[in-house]
Design a protein around this motif. Structure first.
Motif, PDB file in Angstrom:
ATOM      1  N   ILE A  49      -7.783  -4.971   3.923  1.00  0.00           N
ATOM      2  CA  ILE A  49      -8.091  -5.785   2.746  1.00  0.00           C
ATOM      3  C   ILE A  49      -6.952  -5.630   1.744  1.00  0.00           C
ATOM      4  N   ARG A  50      -6.321  -6.738   1.442  1.00  0.00           N
ATOM      5  CA  ARG A  50      -5.239  -6.672   0.459  1.00  0.00           C
ATOM      6  C   ARG A  50      -5.835  -6.865  -0.931  1.00  0.00           C
ATOM      7  N   THR A  51      -5.398  -6.033  -1.853  1.00  0.00           N
ATOM      8  CA  THR A  51      -5.887  -6.206  -3.224  1.00  0.00           C
ATOM      9  C   THR A  51      -5.262  -7.492  -3.784  1.00  0.00           C
ATOM     10  N   LEU A  52      -5.870  -7.963  -4.864  1.00  0.00           N
ATOM     11  CA  LEU A  52      -5.541  -9.282  -5.405  1.00  0.00           C
ATOM     12  C   LEU A  52      -4.055  -9.614  -5.524  1.00  0.00           C
ATOM     13  N   ASP A  53      -3.702 -10.754  -4.976  1.00  0.00           N
ATOM     14  CA  ASP A  53      -2.333 -11.242  -5.132  1.00  0.00           C
ATOM     15  C   ASP A  53      -2.383 -12.581  -5.856  1.00  0.00           C
ATOM     16  N   LEU A  54      -2.867 -12.526  -7.074  1.00  0.00           N
ATOM     17  CA  LEU A  54      -2.921 -13.754  -7.879  1.00  0.00           C
ATOM     18  C   LEU A  54      -1.636 -13.884  -8.682  1.00  0.00           C
TER      19      LEU A  54
ATOM     20  N   LEU B  28       4.092 -11.923 -13.805  1.00  0.00           N
ATOM     21  CA  LEU B  28       2.921 -11.057 -13.710  1.00  0.00           C
ATOM     22  C   LEU B  28       2.073 -11.484 -12.523  1.00  0.00           C
ATOM     23  N   ARG B  29       2.434 -10.987 -11.365  1.00  0.00           N
ATOM     24  CA  ARG B  29       1.796 -11.412 -10.123  1.00  0.00           C
ATOM     25  C   ARG B  29       1.320 -10.191  -9.354  1.00  0.00           C
ATOM     26  N   ALA B  30       0.324 -10.380  -8.509  1.00  0.00           N
ATOM     27  CA  ALA B  30      -0.120  -9.351  -7.565  1.00  0.00           C
ATOM     28  C   ALA B  30      -0.417  -8.016  -8.259  1.00  0.00           C
TER      29      ALA B  30
ATOM     30  N   GLY C  32       1.146  -0.146   1.757  1.00  0.00           N
ATOM     31  CA  GLY C  32       1.896  -0.918   0.759  1.00  0.00           C
ATOM     32  C   GLY C  32       2.585  -2.079   1.440  1.00  0.00           C
ATOM     33  N   MET C  33       2.581  -3.213   0.760  1.00  0.00           N
ATOM     34  CA  MET C  33       3.326  -4.335   1.322  1.00  0.00           C
ATOM     35  C   MET C  33       4.782  -4.193   0.926  1.00  0.00           C
ATOM     36  N   ILE C  34       5.632  -4.402   1.900  1.00  0.00           N
ATOM     37  CA  ILE C  34       7.062  -4.368   1.612  1.00  0.00           C
ATOM     38  C   ILE C  34       7.502  -5.826   1.567  1.00  0.00           C
ATOM     39  N   GLU C  35       7.594  -6.343   0.359  1.00  0.00           N
ATOM     40  CA  GLU C  35       7.927  -7.763   0.211  1.00  0.00           C
ATOM     41  C   GLU C  35       8.888  -8.021  -0.947  1.00  0.00           C
ATOM     42  N   VAL C  36       9.304  -6.922  -1.578  1.00  0.00           N
ATOM     43  CA  VAL C  36      10.324  -7.034  -2.619  1.00  0.00           C
ATOM     44  C   VAL C  36      11.521  -6.241  -2.080  1.00  0.00           C
TER      45      VAL C  36
ATOM     46  N   ASN D 161       7.290 -13.479   3.838  1.00  0.00           N
ATOM     47  CA  ASN D 161       7.336 -14.704   3.012  1.00  0.00           C
ATOM     48  C   ASN D 161       7.980 -14.396   1.672  1.00  0.00           C
ATOM     49  N   ASP D 162       7.481 -13.339   1.052  1.00  0.00           N
ATOM     50  CA  ASP D 162       8.060 -12.974  -0.243  1.00  0.00           C
ATOM     51  C   ASP D 162       9.382 -12.239  -0.082  1.00  0.00           C
ATOM     52  N   LEU D 163       9.481 -11.429   0.974  1.00  0.00           N
ATOM     53  CA  LEU D 163      10.739 -10.693   1.156  1.00  0.00           C
ATOM     54  C   LEU D 163      11.904 -11.687   1.274  1.00  0.00           C
TER      55      LEU D 163
ATOM     56  N   ASP E  94      12.812 -20.041  -4.363  1.00  0.00           N
ATOM     57  CA  ASP E  94      11.405 -20.192  -4.692  1.00  0.00           C
ATOM     58  C   ASP E  94      10.688 -20.782  -3.478  1.00  0.00           C
ATOM     59  N   ARG E  95       9.659 -20.091  -3.007  1.00  0.00           N
ATOM     60  CA  ARG E  95       9.037 -20.540  -1.762  1.00  0.00           C
ATOM     61  C   ARG E  95       8.315 -21.873  -1.880  1.00  0.00           C
ATOM     62  N   VAL E  96       8.067 -22.343  -3.115  1.00  0.00           N
ATOM     63  CA  VAL E  96       7.408 -23.641  -3.245  1.00  0.00           C
ATOM     64  C   VAL E  96       8.371 -24.766  -3.657  1.00  0.00           C
TER      65      VAL E  96
HETATM   66 MG    MG Z   1       3.436 -11.962  -0.370  1.00  0.00          MG
END
Ligand code: MG
Ligand code: PEP
Length: 575
Positions: free
Chosen positions: A333-338, A361-363, A432-436, A458-460, A468-470
């Motif tokens: 379960i990943r904690t909130l990534d809003l 201010l994300r995730a 921990g997610m490694i995405e930075v 995706n974020d990495l 920007d991914r979008v």
């Molecule tokens: Mg991500």
């Protein structure tokens, strides 16, 4: 017949009728109204305002329970605007004074308002200009008797063509059984694209000007693999694609035979294939693809399409539902990534409109900023851990301090639950997610405090390549095979090995069969992906020789030309 090329983001072929989501302002006629008809014209205007109000109230009532809160909050804002004198009364006065038609009066008034908002210093208020134009647009459509409701509703069984869709729109697609979608904008790793894959519906993004070329009701072919949109296809093209559809069904049937086979390479390396899910309902597809568990549960989707965030109890129940439907299997379960493109209410906790939301201010940053959002989730995850093999995963870590703060909060929550005599797994693995890039480069510094890593490519890729991914304008730079990305993946896997903690990958790269061999060669043993491609990846794993691929990956890391990396990886994937 016309073909448009875009970026295919979700495989499959669909032949069907188009439904164009047109959000542009229609052409506005201007004509004089004879004095004796002015009252009628004002009444016509007021009726259009009333019709707009009824439509907004109806839409608000039909928002699915799990729709994003922003969906409701923007409707509330629009309803308030309809009450504002500037919109509801000023055009009526203008009709009388200038003896003009209602559409024209509204257009002039909207230009005046737009100018006022444009001059505001506050960027948040300045942005409100968009809401005003959406409200004006709605009244105009009612005046022009264009059925706006048709545009709000995504039609069942049709192919949606839109300039852009938000992740929240995409969640709505699910409720409307849309068969495919095509957008003029967007990128392959936007959450909209990811959702399309999770819904298993073919999709194309960045098909420029699609909304201009396609008319609602027109026949379309969407080839999600090649990113090709064919408008008004001729008979022979339709026949060719029907054959292709049959081939896809046959291939799927063959792959389905692998559902219960183990994912082991020819030289005996055991690989875990796990599923990414967004909502508890996605577990079914995961189980059908033979997933060994959930490697990424994107919990933020539970917060969307609703006015209030779910409380601890509701979150807990959702997690337990997932756990119980996959007995004995791990659920990460990943904690909130809003934040960034996954906005809930467009300004929670007074957050200002940020210039660079992906860097804002994300995730985990948002969670640490607003612990009133975070604490109930930590309690819910910990409580759910008493019901199965639950792991907790923290997104977007970039500094050790963040990790320490999260770990402190988890410890505090554990103490509270202990005091309250509530059951939980005291040894719940925390990953921990490694995405930075910062986290990847210093993965060895994070490792001692974590039980596992999961690489979020995706974020990495977004953060490493500064794209920007979008944003489809920089889409062309998106490249999982960029040497910098491969080096960061390798560094992370090696740091995990050194610290003897497992390393998974849950970004889209893990579910892309083109990269399976390379990732095996880099030493990855846990792949988490959307169920749609799982069996294809399993087939490759079963045909692969991990030892040989290790040498291949070592050579790839030495290649100095990105183009050469592509050529070699492509060649290897044909073996
Ligand atoms: Mg991500
Ligand atoms: C990632 O960044 O690779 C990832 C899995 O997280 P998300 O796509 O939800 O940001």
């Amino acid at each position: 017949m016309l073909a448009l090329h875009g970026t295919g983001v979700s495989n499959g072929v669909v032949i069907g009728k188009a439904f164009v989501l047109q959000r542009d302002l229609p052409d506005i006629p201007e004509y004089a109204i004879p004095r004796e008809y002015l009252d009628d014209e004002v009444t016509r205007f007021q009726r259009a305002v009333e019709a707009s109000r009824r439509q907004l109230v109806t839409i608000r009532e039909h928002i699915p329970a799990n729709a994003p809160p922003e969906a409701t909050s923007f409707l509330d804002a629009h309803l308030l605007m309809l009450d504002d004198k500037m919109i509801s009364t000023a055009p009526a006065e203008m009709i009388r004074q200038q003896q003009c038609n209602a559409e024209w009066a509204l257009k002039i008034q909207s230009e005046i308002l737009s100018e006022i908002f444009e001059q505001m210093d506050d960027p948040y208020l300045r942005n409100k200009k968009i809401d005003v134009s959406q409200v004006v647009n709605r009244i105009l459509r009612n005046l022009l008797q264009q059925n706006y409701d048709e545009h709000e509703k995504m039609a069942e069984g049709q192919i949606i063509v839109a300039d852009d869709l938000t992740p929240a729109d995409t969640v709505m697609l699910k409720h409307n059984r849309v068969r495919a979608f095509v957008t003029s904008l967007g990128g392959p790793i936007s959450h909209t694209a990811i959702l399309a894959r999770s819904l298993g519906i073919p999709a194309i993004v960045a098909a420029h000007s699609a909304t201009h070329y396609v008319n609602s009701g027109e026949e379309l072919i969407v080839d999600g693999k090649r990113g090709m949109l064919i408008i008004a296809p001729d008979r022979s093209t339709i026949n060719e694609y029907r054959r292709r559809q049959k081939d896809i069904v046959r291939q799927k049937r063959e792959l389905n035979r692998l559902k219960t086979s183990r994912a082991v390479t020819r030289d005996g390396r055991r690989i875990s294939l796990l599923a990414n899910i967004e909502l508890p309902a996605d577990v079914r597809a995961a189980a059908q693809a033979g997933a060994e568990g959930i490697g990424l549960y994107r919990t933020e989707f539970l917060f969307m399409n609703r006015p209030e965030p779910p409380n601890e109890e509701e979150q807990f129940r959702s997690y337990v539902k997932v756990i119980k439907s996959l007995p004995g299997k791990p659920v990460t379960i990943r904690t909130l990534d809003l934040g960034a493109d996954k906005q809930v209410d467009g300004g929670r906790a007074g957050a200002a409109i940020t210039i660079n939301p992906a860097l804002g201010l994300r995730a985990v940053r948002l969670c640490l900023h607003d612990t009133s959002l975070f604490r109930p989730q930590l309690r819910a995850i910990l409580r759910a851990s008493a019901f199965g093999k639950v792991k907790m995963m923290i997104p977007m870590l970039s500094s050790q301090e963040e990790l320490y703060r999260v770990l402190d909060l988890i410890e505090e929550t554990k103490s509270d639950l202990k005091r309250e005599r509530v059951k939980f797994n005291a040894k719940i693995p925390i990953g921990g997610m490694i995405e930075v890039p910062a986290a990847a480069v210093s993965a060895d510094l994070f490792a001692p405090y974590l039980d596992f890593f999961s690489i979020g490519t995706n974020d990495l890729i977004q953060y490493t390549l500064a794209i920007d991914r979008v944003d489809d304008a920089v889409n062309y730079l998106y490249d999982p095979l960029h040497p910098s990305v491969l080096r960061l993946i390798s560094i992370t896997i090696q740091a995990g090995k050194q610290a003897r903690i497992p390393v998974a990958m849950c970004g889209e790269m893990a579910g892309d069969p083109r990269y399976t061999r390379l990732l095996l060669g880099l030493g990855l043993t846990e792949f988490s992906m959307h169920p749609a491609t799982m069996l294809e990846v399993k087939k490759i794993v079963r045909e692969a020789h991990a030892g040989r691929l290790t040498r291949f990956a070592r050579d790839i890391l030495k290649v100095r030309e990105t183009r050469q990396v592509h050529t070699l990886v492509e060649k290897q994937s044909r073996h």
